[in-house]
Design a protein around this motif. Sequence first.
Motif, PDB file in Angstrom:
ATOM      1  N   GLY A  14      47.095  35.502  89.715  1.00  0.00           N
ATOM      2  CA  GLY A  14      47.885  35.697  90.728  1.00  0.00           C
ATOM      3  C   GLY A  14      49.126  36.224  90.405  1.00  0.00           C
ATOM      4  O   GLY A  14      49.316  36.882  89.201  1.00  0.00           O
ATOM      5  N   LYS A  15      50.296  36.023  91.099  1.00  0.00           N
ATOM      6  CA  LYS A  15      51.567  36.477  90.660  1.00  0.00           C
ATOM      7  C   LYS A  15      52.006  35.955  89.335  1.00  0.00           C
ATOM      8  O   LYS A  15      52.772  36.672  88.395  1.00  0.00           O
ATOM      9  N   THR A  16      51.802  34.697  88.927  1.00  0.00           N
ATOM     10  CA  THR A  16      52.112  34.048  87.841  1.00  0.00           C
ATOM     11  C   THR A  16      51.330  34.910  86.635  1.00  0.00           C
ATOM     12  O   THR A  16      52.136  35.287  85.676  1.00  0.00           O
ATOM     13  N   ALA A  17      50.136  35.275  86.727  1.00  0.00           N
ATOM     14  CA  ALA A  17      49.347  35.837  85.578  1.00  0.00           C
ATOM     15  C   ALA A  17      50.007  37.272  85.405  1.00  0.00           C
ATOM     16  O   ALA A  17      50.079  37.895  84.406  1.00  0.00           O
ATOM     17  N   ALA A  18      50.411  37.730  86.654  1.00  0.00           N
ATOM     18  CA  ALA A  18      50.937  39.288  86.672  1.00  0.00           C
ATOM     19  C   ALA A  18      52.409  39.216  85.913  1.00  0.00           C
ATOM     20  O   ALA A  18      52.669  39.978  85.031  1.00  0.00           O
ATOM     21  N   ALA A  19      53.381  38.153  86.162  1.00  0.00           N
ATOM     22  CA  ALA A  19      54.492  38.282  85.421  1.00  0.00           C
ATOM     23  C   ALA A  19      54.247  37.683  84.099  1.00  0.00           C
ATOM     24  O   ALA A  19      55.101  38.619  83.039  1.00  0.00           O
ATOM     25  N   VAL A  20      53.315  36.909  83.575  1.00  0.00           N
ATOM     26  CA  VAL A  20      52.998  36.580  82.090  1.00  0.00           C
ATOM     27  C   VAL A  20      52.519  37.867  81.470  1.00  0.00           C
ATOM     28  O   VAL A  20      52.832  38.157  80.350  1.00  0.00           O
ATOM     29  N   GLN A  21      51.678  38.599  82.280  1.00  0.00           N
ATOM     30  CA  GLN A  21      51.117  39.838  81.754  1.00  0.00           C
ATOM     31  C   GLN A  21      52.033  41.084  81.468  1.00  0.00           C
ATOM     32  O   GLN A  21      52.185  41.581  80.520  1.00  0.00           O
ATOM     33  N   HIS A 128      60.534  34.437  92.588  1.00  0.00           N
ATOM     34  CA  HIS A 128      59.832  34.037  93.855  1.00  0.00           C
ATOM     35  C   HIS A 128      59.177  35.199  94.483  1.00  0.00           C
ATOM     36  O   HIS A 128      59.140  36.492  93.976  1.00  0.00           O
ATOM     37  N   GLY A 129      58.739  35.268  95.866  1.00  0.00           N
ATOM     38  CA  GLY A 129      57.613  35.974  96.330  1.00  0.00           C
ATOM     39  C   GLY A 129      58.585  37.396  96.410  1.00  0.00           C
ATOM     40  O   GLY A 129      57.767  38.418  96.528  1.00  0.00           O
ATOM     41  N   ALA A 130      60.104  37.446  96.854  1.00  0.00           N
ATOM     42  CA  ALA A 130      60.571  38.716  96.901  1.00  0.00           C
ATOM     43  C   ALA A 130      60.757  39.577  95.511  1.00  0.00           C
ATOM     44  O   ALA A 130      61.110  40.590  95.717  1.00  0.00           O
ATOM     45  N   ASP A 131      60.451  39.115  94.554  1.00  0.00           N
ATOM     46  CA  ASP A 131      60.242  39.499  93.210  1.00  0.00           C
ATOM     47  C   ASP A 131      59.073  40.307  92.873  1.00  0.00           C
ATOM     48  O   ASP A 131      59.049  40.838  91.648  1.00  0.00           O
ATOM     49  N   PHE A 132      58.102  40.282  93.919  1.00  0.00           N
ATOM     50  CA  PHE A 132      56.974  41.060  93.658  1.00  0.00           C
ATOM     51  C   PHE A 132      56.526  42.111  94.803  1.00  0.00           C
ATOM     52  O   PHE A 132      57.174  41.817  95.844  1.00  0.00           O
ATOM     53  N   ASP A 133      55.965  42.845  94.341  1.00  0.00           N
ATOM     54  CA  ASP A 133      55.615  44.143  95.260  1.00  0.00           C
ATOM     55  C   ASP A 133      54.288  43.605  96.134  1.00  0.00           C
ATOM     56  O   ASP A 133      53.952  42.445  96.009  1.00  0.00           O
ATOM     57  N   ALA A 134      54.024  44.660  97.059  1.00  0.00           N
ATOM     58  CA  ALA A 134      52.747  44.075  98.076  1.00  0.00           C
ATOM     59  C   ALA A 134      51.588  43.945  97.471  1.00  0.00           C
ATOM     60  O   ALA A 134      50.673  43.145  97.868  1.00  0.00           O
ATOM     61  N   GLY A 135      51.360  44.418  96.289  1.00  0.00           N
ATOM     62  CA  GLY A 135      50.106  44.093  95.507  1.00  0.00           C
ATOM     63  C   GLY A 135      50.245  42.968  94.474  1.00  0.00           C
ATOM     64  O   GLY A 135      49.234  42.593  93.669  1.00  0.00           O
ATOM     65  N   GLN A 137      52.463  42.354  91.921  1.00  0.00           N
ATOM     66  CA  GLN A 137      52.815  42.627  90.375  1.00  0.00           C
ATOM     67  C   GLN A 137      54.633  42.725  90.697  1.00  0.00           C
ATOM     68  O   GLN A 137      55.146  42.916  91.615  1.00  0.00           O
ATOM     69  N   PRO A 138      55.234  42.386  89.381  1.00  0.00           N
ATOM     70  CA  PRO A 138      56.431  42.410  89.422  1.00  0.00           C
ATOM     71  C   PRO A 138      56.981  43.589  89.917  1.00  0.00           C
ATOM     72  O   PRO A 138      56.658  44.696  89.707  1.00  0.00           O
ATOM     73  N   GLY A 139      58.193  43.420  90.852  1.00  0.00           N
ATOM     74  CA  GLY A 139      59.073  44.285  91.256  1.00  0.00           C
ATOM     75  C   GLY A 139      59.671  45.092  90.109  1.00  0.00           C
ATOM     76  O   GLY A 139      59.668  44.584  89.115  1.00  0.00           O
TER      77      GLY A 139
END
Length: 173
Positions: A14-21, A128-135, A137-139
Motif C-alpha cells: 500500500g502506501k508504505t510500500a509505495a514510499a519505500v519503493q 500521512h494520507g495527504a502526502d499521497f496522490d489518489a493512486g 503514490q507519494p505526492g
Amino acid sequence: MKIVGVDASPYGPGKTAAAVQAVLAGAASHGATTELIRHDHPDVVARIAEADAVVLGSPTYRATHTAALRMLLERIDRKAGAEPLAATPVAIVMTGASGEHFLGTRDLAGTMSGFFGTQLLSPDLYFHGADFDAGGQPGDRAAELCALHGAALAELAGAVGGSTALKALRPLV
C-alpha cells in the motif's frame, strides 16, 4: 551496492510500500541495486544481512511501528560476530493516518541505533494520507523527499563501506 527495502505492513502493499519503493528509486538513481521485500518473505533476514543498506518501512499503529516489523527484528541475530545489521546504514520510512504520529519513528530509530548498532540516516521520513496522490503514490513533496533520502542513503552506504572505523562499530550492550 545493494539496498533492500522492507515493507512491514500487515495488510500487503500500500502506501508504505509505495514510499519505500520511492526511496529505493532514489538510491537506484545513484547506482544502487535495489529490492523491495515483504517482512514475511522466507528469505527476508538473509537478504537484509547481505545488503549494504536497508530501508525499513512500516505503518504507524499506536505511535510505533507494526508488530510485523517488531517480529522481524526479533529474528535478526545480535550475538558478537553475528550482527548482520551492525554498522549498516538504515533509513526509516513510516506512514500514518495523521501528521500527529510523526514521532512514532523515534521508537524504531532508537532500537536500530542502540540495539542493532546501525548507522541511521536522519531525519526519518513520516508521511500521512495527504502526502499521497489518489493512486496511493507519494505526492510531489513526498516523492522529492523519498528521492533525496534514497540518494543520501546510497551515499551513506558508500561512506560506511569505505571507512574502517564506521564498519567496526558495534552495539555496546
